[in-house]
Motif scaffolding. Structure first.
Motif, mmCIF file in Angstrom:
data_model
loop_
_atom_site.group_PDB
_atom_site.id
_atom_site.type_symbol
_atom_site.label_atom_id
_atom_site.label_comp_id
_atom_site.label_asym_id
_atom_site.label_seq_id
_atom_site.Cartn_x
_atom_site.Cartn_y
_atom_site.Cartn_z
ATOM 1 N N SER A 213 -29.768 63.840 75.952
ATOM 2 C CA SER A 213 -28.693 63.110 76.798
ATOM 3 C C SER A 213 -27.181 63.505 76.054
ATOM 4 C CB SER A 213 -28.972 61.638 76.667
ATOM 5 O OG SER A 213 -28.883 61.226 75.530
ATOM 6 N N ARG A 214 -26.013 63.076 76.944
ATOM 7 C CA ARG A 214 -25.035 63.381 76.435
ATOM 8 C C ARG A 214 -24.474 62.881 74.879
ATOM 9 N NH1 ARG A 214 -19.073 62.204 79.622
ATOM 10 N NH2 ARG A 214 -18.006 63.432 78.049
ATOM 11 N N PHE A 215 -24.675 61.850 75.070
ATOM 12 C CA PHE A 215 -24.575 61.127 73.519
ATOM 13 C C PHE A 215 -25.795 60.824 72.630
ATOM 14 C CE2 PHE A 215 -20.953 60.218 76.057
ATOM 15 C CZ PHE A 215 -19.907 61.084 75.592
ATOM 16 N N ASP A 216 -26.710 61.779 72.555
ATOM 17 C CA ASP A 216 -27.893 61.552 71.823
ATOM 18 C C ASP A 216 -28.074 62.376 70.574
ATOM 19 O OD1 ASP A 216 -30.272 61.387 70.861
ATOM 20 O OD2 ASP A 216 -31.405 62.703 72.151
ATOM 21 N N ARG A 217 -27.703 61.210 69.513
ATOM 22 C CA ARG A 217 -27.455 61.795 68.230
ATOM 23 C C ARG A 217 -28.844 62.604 67.635
ATOM 24 N NH1 ARG A 217 -22.875 60.041 65.302
ATOM 25 N NH2 ARG A 217 -21.165 60.358 66.744
ATOM 26 N N GLY A 218 -30.044 62.332 68.336
ATOM 27 C CA GLY A 218 -31.120 62.870 67.942
ATOM 28 C C GLY A 218 -31.320 64.415 67.889
ATOM 29 N N HIS A 219 -30.455 64.979 69.000
ATOM 30 C CA HIS A 219 -30.152 66.238 68.846
ATOM 31 C C HIS A 219 -29.734 66.728 67.738
ATOM 32 C CE1 HIS A 219 -29.786 70.496 70.744
ATOM 33 N NE2 HIS A 219 -28.327 70.439 70.090
ATOM 34 N N THR A 220 -28.551 66.127 67.069
ATOM 35 C CA THR A 220 -27.882 66.651 65.912
ATOM 36 C C THR A 220 -28.754 66.336 64.697
ATOM 37 O OG1 THR A 220 -25.819 65.833 67.185
ATOM 38 C CG2 THR A 220 -25.534 66.353 64.789
ATOM 39 N N ASP A 221 -29.422 65.252 64.656
ATOM 40 C CA ASP A 221 -30.326 65.071 63.767
ATOM 41 C C ASP A 221 -31.292 66.327 63.590
ATOM 42 O OD1 ASP A 221 -29.356 62.545 63.220
ATOM 43 O OD2 ASP A 221 -30.922 61.607 64.340
ATOM 44 N N ASP A 222 -31.751 66.717 64.556
ATOM 45 C CA ASP A 222 -32.773 67.854 64.682
ATOM 46 C C ASP A 222 -31.947 69.312 64.425
ATOM 47 O OD1 ASP A 222 -35.431 68.914 65.545
ATOM 48 O OD2 ASP A 222 -34.337 69.987 67.025
ATOM 49 N N LEU A 223 -30.686 69.308 64.635
ATOM 50 C CA LEU A 223 -29.964 70.478 64.220
ATOM 51 C C LEU A 223 -29.978 70.583 62.758
ATOM 52 C CD1 LEU A 223 -27.781 72.835 64.349
ATOM 53 C CD2 LEU A 223 -26.051 70.970 64.663
ATOM 54 N N MET A 224 -29.636 69.252 62.283
ATOM 55 C CA MET A 224 -29.728 69.189 60.639
ATOM 56 C C MET A 224 -30.888 69.600 60.003
ATOM 57 S SD MET A 224 -27.357 65.748 60.713
ATOM 58 C CE MET A 224 -27.469 65.367 58.854
ATOM 59 N N SER A 225 -31.990 69.352 60.478
ATOM 60 C CA SER A 225 -33.250 69.801 59.985
ATOM 61 C C SER A 225 -33.485 71.165 60.126
ATOM 62 C CB SER A 225 -34.452 68.883 60.893
ATOM 63 O OG SER A 225 -34.358 67.470 60.878
ATOM 64 N N PHE A 226 -32.985 71.768 61.436
ATOM 65 C CA PHE A 226 -33.196 73.188 61.615
ATOM 66 C C PHE A 226 -32.330 74.076 60.591
ATOM 67 C CE2 PHE A 226 -31.817 77.171 63.928
ATOM 68 C CZ PHE A 226 -33.366 77.526 64.282
ATOM 69 N N LEU A 227 -30.892 73.511 60.119
ATOM 70 C CA LEU A 227 -30.246 74.282 59.124
ATOM 71 C C LEU A 227 -30.883 74.308 58.004
ATOM 72 C CD1 LEU A 227 -26.764 72.722 60.234
ATOM 73 C CD2 LEU A 227 -27.463 74.878 60.798
ATOM 74 N N ALA A 228 -31.528 73.069 57.453
ATOM 75 C CA ALA A 228 -32.233 72.928 56.141
ATOM 76 C C ALA A 228 -33.308 73.896 56.150
ATOM 77 C CB ALA A 228 -32.749 71.695 56.107
ATOM 78 N N ALA A 229 -34.213 74.165 57.420
ATOM 79 C CA ALA A 229 -35.256 75.053 57.511
ATOM 80 C C ALA A 229 -35.037 76.315 57.525
ATOM 81 C CB ALA A 229 -36.445 74.556 58.530
ATOM 82 N N ALA A 230 -33.701 76.898 57.737
ATOM 83 C CA ALA A 230 -33.502 78.173 57.981
ATOM 84 C C ALA A 230 -32.206 78.744 57.126
ATOM 85 C CB ALA A 230 -32.840 78.339 59.463
#
Length: 440
Positions: free
Chosen positions: A5-22
Protein backbone atom coordinates in the motif's frame (compact mmCIF):
# COMPACT_ATOMS: atom_id res chain seq x y z
CA UNK A 1 3.26 -11.24 -2.26
CA UNK A 2 0.69 -8.46 -2.50
CA UNK A 3 1.48 -5.02 -3.83
CA UNK A 4 2.48 -2.68 -0.99
CA UNK A 5 0.00 0.00 0.00
CA UNK A 6 1.08 3.56 -0.59
CA UNK A 7 2.31 4.28 2.94
CA UNK A 8 3.13 0.75 4.09
CA UNK A 9 6.43 0.83 5.97
CA UNK A 10 6.38 -2.96 5.91
CA UNK A 11 7.81 -2.78 2.39
CA UNK A 12 10.66 -0.60 3.65
CA UNK A 13 11.27 -2.98 6.55
CA UNK A 14 11.55 -5.75 3.98
CA UNK A 15 13.96 -3.67 1.88
CA UNK A 16 16.23 -3.31 4.89
CA UNK A 17 16.23 -7.08 5.36
CA UNK A 18 17.02 -7.51 1.66
CA UNK A 19 19.97 -5.10 1.86
CA UNK A 20 21.38 -6.93 4.87
CA UNK A 21 21.04 -10.32 3.13
CA UNK A 22 22.72 -9.14 -0.08
CA UNK A 23 26.30 -7.92 0.50
CA UNK A 24 27.29 -8.94 -3.07
CA UNK A 25 25.58 -9.30 -6.46
CA UNK A 26 25.67 -13.10 -6.03
CA UNK A 27 23.78 -12.87 -2.73
CA UNK A 28 21.38 -10.31 -4.21
CA UNK A 29 20.23 -12.59 -7.04
CA UNK A 30 20.11 -15.62 -4.73
CA UNK A 31 17.87 -13.70 -2.32
CA UNK A 32 15.65 -12.44 -5.15
CA UNK A 33 15.40 -15.96 -6.57
CA UNK A 34 14.39 -17.35 -3.18
CA UNK A 35 11.56 -14.81 -3.01
CA UNK A 36 10.43 -15.58 -6.54
CA UNK A 37 10.44 -19.31 -5.76
CA UNK A 38 8.03 -18.64 -2.89
CA UNK A 39 5.83 -16.79 -5.40
CA UNK A 40 5.70 -19.86 -7.65
CA UNK A 41 8.54 -19.09 -10.08
CA UNK A 42 10.83 -21.89 -11.20
CA UNK A 43 14.45 -21.75 -12.35
CA UNK A 44 15.33 -22.82 -15.88
CA UNK A 45 18.83 -23.62 -17.07
CA UNK A 46 20.38 -21.92 -20.06
CA UNK A 47 21.96 -25.23 -21.08
CA UNK A 48 18.61 -27.09 -21.24
CA UNK A 49 16.24 -27.17 -24.21
CA UNK A 50 13.42 -24.66 -23.83
CA UNK A 51 10.49 -26.36 -25.48
CA UNK A 52 7.21 -28.03 -24.59
CA UNK A 53 8.75 -31.52 -24.75
CA UNK A 54 11.52 -30.66 -22.31
CA UNK A 55 11.39 -31.03 -18.55
CA UNK A 56 8.72 -29.54 -16.31
CA UNK A 57 11.09 -26.64 -15.70
CA UNK A 58 10.99 -25.68 -19.39
CA UNK A 59 10.45 -22.05 -20.33
CA UNK A 60 7.50 -23.10 -22.52
CA UNK A 61 3.94 -22.48 -21.31
CA UNK A 62 2.44 -20.06 -18.80
CA UNK A 63 3.79 -19.30 -15.34
CA UNK A 64 6.86 -17.75 -13.75
CA UNK A 65 10.44 -18.63 -14.74
CA UNK A 66 13.87 -17.22 -13.99
CA UNK A 67 17.47 -17.61 -15.13
CA UNK A 68 20.50 -17.06 -12.90
CA UNK A 69 23.93 -16.28 -14.29
CA UNK A 70 26.60 -15.16 -11.84
CA UNK A 71 25.40 -11.90 -10.28
CA UNK A 72 22.55 -11.43 -12.79
CA UNK A 73 18.94 -12.61 -12.88
CA UNK A 74 16.23 -12.46 -15.55
CA UNK A 75 12.72 -13.47 -14.42
CA UNK A 76 9.47 -13.40 -16.38
CA UNK A 77 5.84 -14.43 -16.01
CA UNK A 78 3.82 -15.70 -18.98
CA UNK A 79 0.09 -15.12 -18.38
CA UNK A 80 -2.56 -17.54 -19.60
CA UNK A 81 -3.57 -16.53 -23.11
CA UNK A 82 -0.32 -14.76 -24.00
CA UNK A 83 0.71 -15.13 -27.66
CA UNK A 84 4.28 -15.72 -28.93
CA UNK A 85 4.28 -12.14 -30.25
CA UNK A 86 3.04 -10.67 -26.94
CA UNK A 87 5.33 -7.75 -25.99
CA UNK A 88 7.32 -7.61 -22.77
CA UNK A 89 7.20 -5.05 -19.98
CA UNK A 90 10.63 -5.00 -18.36
CA UNK A 91 11.90 -3.56 -15.09
CA UNK A 92 15.69 -3.24 -15.45
CA UNK A 93 18.09 -2.74 -12.53
CA UNK A 94 21.63 -3.65 -11.46
CA UNK A 95 22.97 -5.71 -8.59
CA UNK A 96 26.49 -4.29 -8.16
CA UNK A 97 27.69 -1.37 -6.03
CA UNK A 98 31.07 0.39 -5.73
CA UNK A 99 33.31 -1.22 -3.13
CA UNK A 100 36.73 -2.72 -2.41
CA UNK A 101 37.38 -6.14 -3.97
CA UNK A 102 40.02 -8.72 -3.08
CA UNK A 103 42.95 -9.13 -5.48
CA UNK A 104 44.13 -12.51 -6.88
CA UNK A 105 46.95 -12.62 -4.34
CA UNK A 106 45.11 -11.33 -1.30
CA UNK A 107 47.63 -11.77 1.50
CA UNK A 108 49.66 -8.67 2.25
CA UNK A 109 51.06 -6.69 5.13
CA UNK A 110 53.92 -4.65 6.56
CA UNK A 111 55.39 -3.43 9.85
CA UNK A 112 53.68 -6.05 11.96
CA UNK A 113 50.24 -5.64 10.37
CA UNK A 114 48.47 -8.32 8.36
CA UNK A 115 46.50 -6.81 5.48
CA UNK A 116 44.32 -7.78 2.53
CA UNK A 117 45.22 -6.54 -0.96
CA UNK A 118 42.16 -4.92 -2.53
CA UNK A 119 41.25 -3.26 -5.82
CA UNK A 120 38.78 -0.38 -6.15
CA UNK A 121 35.59 -1.44 -7.95
CA UNK A 122 33.58 1.27 -9.70
CA UNK A 123 33.56 4.81 -8.38
CA UNK A 124 33.11 4.72 -4.59
CA UNK A 125 33.30 7.70 -2.27
CA UNK A 126 36.57 6.33 -0.93
CA UNK A 127 36.57 8.29 2.31
CA UNK A 128 33.33 6.54 3.29
CA UNK A 129 35.22 3.24 3.55
CA UNK A 130 37.69 4.56 6.13
CA UNK A 131 37.47 3.64 9.83
CA UNK A 132 34.42 1.45 9.17
CA UNK A 133 33.99 -2.13 10.36
CA UNK A 134 33.96 -4.29 7.25
CA UNK A 135 32.91 -7.85 6.51
CA UNK A 136 33.90 -9.97 3.54
CA UNK A 137 31.55 -11.78 1.17
CA UNK A 138 31.32 -13.19 -2.33
CA UNK A 139 31.63 -16.38 -4.34
CA UNK A 140 34.12 -19.22 -3.96
CA UNK A 141 34.86 -21.47 -6.94
CA UNK A 142 35.69 -25.03 -5.88
CA UNK A 143 37.93 -27.71 -7.28
CA UNK A 144 34.95 -29.83 -8.39
CA UNK A 145 33.56 -27.00 -10.57
CA UNK A 146 30.82 -25.89 -8.18
CA UNK A 147 30.53 -22.55 -6.39
CA UNK A 148 29.77 -21.60 -2.81
CA UNK A 149 28.53 -18.27 -1.47
CA UNK A 150 30.34 -16.95 1.57
CA UNK A 151 29.44 -14.08 3.90
CA UNK A 152 31.59 -13.13 6.88
CA UNK A 153 29.13 -10.60 8.29
CA UNK A 154 31.07 -9.45 11.31
CA UNK A 155 33.87 -6.92 11.89
CA UNK A 156 36.82 -8.52 10.11
CA UNK A 157 38.59 -5.72 8.22
CA UNK A 158 39.22 -2.01 8.65
CA UNK A 159 40.89 0.68 6.54
CA UNK A 160 42.43 2.94 9.20
CA UNK A 161 42.70 6.63 8.45
CA UNK A 162 45.89 8.54 9.18
CA UNK A 163 45.69 10.52 12.43
CA UNK A 164 45.28 14.28 12.02
CA UNK A 165 48.54 14.79 13.93
CA UNK A 166 50.34 13.32 10.90
CA UNK A 167 48.29 15.19 8.32
CA UNK A 168 47.78 18.67 9.74
CA UNK A 169 46.43 20.09 6.47
CA UNK A 170 43.67 17.54 5.93
CA UNK A 171 40.91 19.77 7.33
CA UNK A 172 41.91 22.77 5.21
CA UNK A 173 43.01 21.06 2.00
CA UNK A 174 40.80 17.97 2.03
CA UNK A 175 41.59 14.30 2.25
CA UNK A 176 43.78 12.92 -0.56
CA UNK A 177 43.82 9.15 -0.93
CA UNK A 178 46.08 7.07 -3.13
CA UNK A 179 44.04 4.05 -4.27
CA UNK A 180 47.02 1.70 -4.11
CA UNK A 181 48.70 2.78 -0.88
CA UNK A 182 45.95 4.07 1.39
CA UNK A 183 42.99 1.67 1.02
CA UNK A 184 44.49 -1.71 2.01
CA UNK A 185 42.56 -2.93 5.08
CA UNK A 186 44.12 -4.52 8.14
CA UNK A 187 42.76 -7.75 9.60
CA UNK A 188 45.30 -8.79 12.17
CA UNK A 189 48.89 -8.80 13.38
CA UNK A 190 51.91 -10.73 12.15
CA UNK A 191 55.49 -10.27 11.11
CA UNK A 192 55.32 -12.22 7.84
CA UNK A 193 52.95 -12.60 4.90
CA UNK A 194 51.63 -16.15 4.54
CA UNK A 195 50.25 -16.80 1.05
CA UNK A 196 46.92 -18.60 1.17
CA UNK A 197 46.08 -17.34 4.65
CA UNK A 198 42.83 -15.56 3.73
CA UNK A 199 41.54 -18.39 1.54
CA UNK A 200 42.38 -20.96 4.22
CA UNK A 201 40.44 -18.83 6.71
CA UNK A 202 37.40 -18.74 4.38
CA UNK A 203 37.58 -22.50 3.78
CA UNK A 204 37.48 -23.04 7.53
CA UNK A 205 34.61 -20.57 7.97
CA UNK A 206 32.50 -22.31 5.31
CA UNK A 207 33.29 -25.89 6.33
CA UNK A 208 35.41 -26.66 3.27
CA UNK A 209 38.54 -28.79 3.21
CA UNK A 210 41.90 -27.11 2.81
CA UNK A 211 42.71 -26.58 -0.87
CA UNK A 212 39.11 -26.94 -2.15
CA UNK A 213 38.92 -23.28 -3.20
CA UNK A 214 40.63 -22.62 -6.52
CA UNK A 215 39.03 -19.26 -7.44
CA UNK A 216 37.22 -16.41 -5.75
CA UNK A 217 35.24 -13.21 -6.30
CA UNK A 218 35.32 -11.48 -2.93
CA UNK A 219 34.40 -7.98 -1.79
CA UNK A 220 34.13 -5.92 1.37
CA UNK A 221 30.93 -4.58 2.89
CA UNK A 222 29.96 -2.49 5.89
CA UNK A 223 28.56 -4.67 8.68
CA UNK A 224 26.47 -1.83 10.12
CA UNK A 225 22.81 -2.77 9.71
CA UNK A 226 20.34 -0.62 7.73
CA UNK A 227 18.34 1.64 10.04
CA UNK A 228 15.59 4.20 10.17
CA UNK A 229 16.89 7.71 10.80
CA UNK A 230 15.46 11.08 11.77
CA UNK A 231 13.07 12.53 14.31
CA UNK A 232 10.09 10.67 12.86
CA UNK A 233 11.97 7.76 11.24
CA UNK A 234 11.20 9.31 7.85
CA UNK A 235 14.63 8.39 6.43
CA UNK A 236 16.52 5.13 5.89
CA UNK A 237 20.31 4.78 6.03
CA UNK A 238 21.87 1.68 4.56
CA UNK A 239 24.37 0.15 2.13
CA UNK A 240 24.00 -0.67 -1.56
CA UNK A 241 20.74 1.23 -2.14
CA UNK A 242 22.34 1.99 -5.51
CA UNK A 243 20.92 -0.21 -6.79
CA UNK A 244 19.47 -2.99 -4.64
CA UNK A 245 16.58 -0.68 -3.78
CA UNK A 246 15.40 -1.12 -7.38
CA UNK A 247 16.17 -4.85 -7.47
CA UNK A 248 14.06 -5.33 -4.34
CA UNK A 249 11.19 -3.21 -5.68
CA UNK A 250 11.26 -5.02 -9.02
CA UNK A 251 11.23 -8.44 -7.32
CA UNK A 252 8.28 -7.45 -5.11
CA UNK A 253 6.38 -5.97 -8.05
CA UNK A 254 6.88 -9.00 -10.32
CA UNK A 255 5.82 -11.39 -7.54
CA UNK A 256 2.73 -9.27 -6.84
CA UNK A 257 1.70 -9.19 -10.49
CA UNK A 258 2.17 -12.95 -10.83
CA UNK A 259 0.15 -13.62 -7.67
CA UNK A 260 -2.81 -11.54 -8.79
CA UNK A 261 -2.81 -12.68 -12.42
CA UNK A 262 -0.90 -10.79 -15.10
CA UNK A 263 -2.66 -9.18 -18.05
CA UNK A 264 -2.19 -11.38 -21.18
CA UNK A 265 -1.52 -8.22 -23.22
CA UNK A 266 2.09 -8.20 -21.97
CA UNK A 267 4.69 -10.41 -20.30
CA UNK A 268 6.19 -8.83 -17.14
CA UNK A 269 9.97 -9.19 -16.75
CA UNK A 270 12.63 -8.35 -14.17
CA UNK A 271 16.19 -8.00 -15.49
CA UNK A 272 18.82 -7.46 -12.78
CA UNK A 273 22.31 -7.07 -14.26
CA UNK A 274 25.81 -7.06 -12.80
CA UNK A 275 28.73 -4.70 -13.63
CA UNK A 276 26.73 -1.52 -14.28
CA UNK A 277 29.19 0.44 -12.17
CA UNK A 278 32.03 -0.49 -14.54
CA UNK A 279 30.29 -0.06 -17.89
CA UNK A 280 28.05 -3.17 -18.19
CA UNK A 281 30.38 -4.91 -20.64
CA UNK A 282 30.34 -8.50 -19.42
CA UNK A 283 28.35 -11.69 -19.93
CA UNK A 284 26.19 -10.66 -16.96
CA UNK A 285 26.04 -6.93 -17.76
CA UNK A 286 23.34 -5.02 -19.60
CA UNK A 287 25.65 -4.63 -22.60
CA UNK A 288 25.94 -8.41 -22.90
CA UNK A 289 23.57 -10.82 -24.66
CA UNK A 290 21.79 -12.22 -21.59
CA UNK A 291 18.49 -10.31 -21.75
CA UNK A 292 18.07 -10.61 -25.50
CA UNK A 293 18.88 -14.31 -25.43
CA UNK A 294 16.38 -15.06 -22.66
CA UNK A 295 13.56 -13.06 -24.27
CA UNK A 296 14.17 -14.61 -27.70
CA UNK A 297 14.25 -18.14 -26.30
CA UNK A 298 11.03 -17.45 -24.41
CA UNK A 299 9.33 -16.47 -27.68
CA UNK A 300 10.64 -19.52 -29.54
CA UNK A 301 9.83 -21.88 -26.65
CA UNK A 302 6.18 -20.83 -26.94
CA UNK A 303 6.12 -21.74 -30.61
CA UNK A 304 6.99 -18.31 -31.95
CA UNK A 305 8.92 -17.43 -35.09
CA UNK A 306 11.53 -14.76 -35.79
CA UNK A 307 8.64 -12.57 -36.96
CA UNK A 308 6.95 -13.08 -33.57
CA UNK A 309 10.20 -12.13 -31.86
CA UNK A 310 10.44 -8.94 -33.91
CA UNK A 311 6.83 -8.03 -33.14
CA UNK A 312 7.29 -8.69 -29.43
CA UNK A 313 10.45 -6.56 -29.20
CA UNK A 314 8.86 -3.72 -31.19
CA UNK A 315 6.07 -3.44 -28.63
CA UNK A 316 8.28 -3.88 -25.56
CA UNK A 317 8.90 -1.14 -23.00
CA UNK A 318 11.61 -1.15 -20.31
CA UNK A 319 11.77 0.94 -17.14
CA UNK A 320 15.46 1.26 -16.24
CA UNK A 321 15.23 1.77 -12.49
CA UNK A 322 18.29 3.18 -10.74
CA UNK A 323 18.78 5.62 -7.88
CA UNK A 324 19.07 9.34 -8.62
CA UNK A 325 20.19 12.46 -6.79
CA UNK A 326 17.95 14.18 -4.27
CA UNK A 327 18.65 17.88 -3.84
CA UNK A 328 21.44 18.22 -1.27
CA UNK A 329 20.71 20.88 1.37
CA UNK A 330 24.39 21.81 1.64
CA UNK A 331 25.08 21.82 -2.12
CA UNK A 332 21.85 22.97 -3.76
CA UNK A 333 23.84 24.97 -6.33
CA UNK A 334 25.09 21.69 -7.84
CA UNK A 335 21.54 20.88 -8.99
CA UNK A 336 19.48 22.30 -11.84
CA UNK A 337 17.76 25.43 -10.42
CA UNK A 338 14.27 24.35 -11.52
CA UNK A 339 14.58 20.62 -10.72
CA UNK A 340 15.05 19.89 -7.02
CA UNK A 341 13.89 16.30 -6.33
CA UNK A 342 13.12 15.60 -2.69
CA UNK A 343 13.15 12.37 -0.73
CA UNK A 344 9.68 10.98 -0.02
CA UNK A 345 8.42 12.93 -3.02
CA UNK A 346 7.91 9.81 -5.14
CA UNK A 347 10.07 8.18 -7.81
CA UNK A 348 12.16 10.16 -10.28
CA UNK A 349 11.77 10.41 -14.04
CA UNK A 350 15.37 10.92 -15.23
CA UNK A 351 15.91 12.99 -18.39
CA UNK A 352 19.02 13.89 -20.39
CA UNK A 353 18.80 15.06 -24.01
CA UNK A 354 22.31 13.75 -24.73
CA UNK A 355 21.06 10.20 -24.14
CA UNK A 356 22.86 9.59 -20.88
CA UNK A 357 19.33 8.58 -19.87
CA UNK A 358 16.99 6.94 -22.39
CA UNK A 359 13.80 8.84 -21.49
CA UNK A 360 11.91 10.72 -24.21
CA UNK A 361 8.42 12.26 -24.34
CA UNK A 362 6.61 9.02 -25.17
CA UNK A 363 8.45 7.25 -22.38
CA UNK A 364 7.42 9.97 -19.97
CA UNK A 365 3.80 9.32 -20.92
CA UNK A 366 4.17 5.60 -20.15
CA UNK A 367 5.63 6.27 -16.71
CA UNK A 368 3.12 9.03 -15.94
CA UNK A 369 0.28 6.64 -16.78
CA UNK A 370 1.67 3.99 -14.42
CA UNK A 371 2.08 6.50 -11.59
CA UNK A 372 -1.42 7.87 -12.13
CA UNK A 373 -2.88 4.37 -12.07
CA UNK A 374 -1.00 3.60 -8.83
CA UNK A 375 -1.83 7.02 -7.26
CA UNK A 376 1.90 7.64 -6.89
CA UNK A 377 3.44 11.13 -7.28
CA UNK A 378 6.60 11.41 -9.34
CA UNK A 379 9.35 14.00 -9.84
CA UNK A 380 11.73 14.86 -12.65
CA UNK A 381 15.51 14.88 -12.44
CA UNK A 382 17.67 16.85 -14.90
CA UNK A 383 21.35 17.59 -14.30
CA UNK A 384 22.77 21.06 -13.95
CA UNK A 385 24.11 21.98 -17.41
CA UNK A 386 27.54 22.65 -15.90
CA UNK A 387 27.77 19.23 -14.24
CA UNK A 388 28.45 16.01 -16.22
CA UNK A 389 25.55 13.59 -16.11
CA UNK A 390 25.93 9.98 -15.05
CA UNK A 391 24.36 7.16 -17.03
CA UNK A 392 22.54 3.87 -16.50
CA UNK A 393 21.63 0.61 -18.19
CA UNK A 394 18.79 2.50 -19.93
CA UNK A 395 20.59 3.75 -23.06
CA UNK A 396 22.45 0.43 -23.34
CA UNK A 397 19.19 -1.56 -23.23
CA UNK A 398 17.54 0.71 -25.77
CA UNK A 399 20.45 0.56 -28.23
CA UNK A 400 21.34 -3.11 -27.88
CA UNK A 401 17.82 -4.53 -28.15
CA UNK A 402 15.85 -1.81 -29.95
CA UNK A 403 13.56 -1.58 -26.95
CA UNK A 404 11.77 1.62 -25.90
CA UNK A 405 13.34 2.51 -22.54
CA UNK A 406 12.56 5.01 -19.77
CA UNK A 407 14.96 5.91 -16.95
CA UNK A 408 13.48 6.23 -13.47
CA UNK A 409 14.57 5.71 -9.86
CA UNK A 410 14.42 6.87 -6.26
CA UNK A 411 16.07 10.04 -4.98
CA UNK A 412 18.88 9.46 -2.48
CA UNK A 413 21.80 11.29 -0.85
CA UNK A 414 25.40 10.05 -0.55
CA UNK A 415 25.27 7.98 -3.74
CA UNK A 416 28.27 5.61 -4.01
CA UNK A 417 29.01 5.95 -0.31
CA UNK A 418 29.45 2.83 1.80
CA UNK A 419 26.19 3.97 3.43
CA UNK A 420 23.50 5.87 1.50
CA UNK A 421 20.31 7.71 2.53
CA UNK A 422 16.78 7.59 1.13
CA UNK A 423 13.25 8.50 2.21
CA UNK A 424 11.35 5.79 4.07
CA UNK A 425 8.25 6.17 1.87
CA UNK A 426 9.93 6.19 -1.55
CA UNK A 427 10.78 2.45 -1.82
CA UNK A 428 7.15 1.33 -1.66
CA UNK A 429 6.00 4.23 -3.85
CA UNK A 430 8.43 2.93 -6.48
CA UNK A 431 7.18 -0.64 -6.04
CA UNK A 432 3.56 0.47 -6.50
CA UNK A 433 4.45 2.31 -9.70
CA UNK A 434 6.27 -0.79 -10.98
CA UNK A 435 3.23 -2.98 -10.29
CA UNK A 436 1.06 -0.61 -12.32
CA UNK A 437 3.63 -0.60 -15.15
CA UNK A 438 3.91 -4.39 -15.26
CA UNK A 439 0.12 -4.74 -15.27
CA UNK A 440 -0.96 -2.06 -17.80
Amino acid sequence: MSAPSRFDRGHTDDLMSFLAAAPTPYHAVATAAERLEKAGFRQVSETDAWDAEASAASAAGSGGRYVLRGGALVAWYVPEGAEPHTPFRIVGAHTDSPNLRVKPRPDSGAHGWRQIAVEVYGGPLMNSWLDRDLGLAGRLSLRDGSTRLVNIDRPLLRVPQLAIHMDRNVSAEGLKLDKQRHLQPVWGLGDSVRDGDLIAFLEEETGLDRGEVTGWDLMTHSVEAPAYLGRDNELVAGPRMDNLLSVHAGTAALAAVAASGADPSCIPVLAAFDHEETGSQSDTGADGPLLGSVLERSVFARGGSYEDRARAFAGTVCLSSDTGHAVHPNYAERHDPTHHPRVNGGPLLKVNVNNRYATDGSGRAVFAAACEKADVPFQTFVSNNSMPCGTTIGPITAARHGISTVDIGVAILSMHSARELCGADDPHLLANALVAFLRP
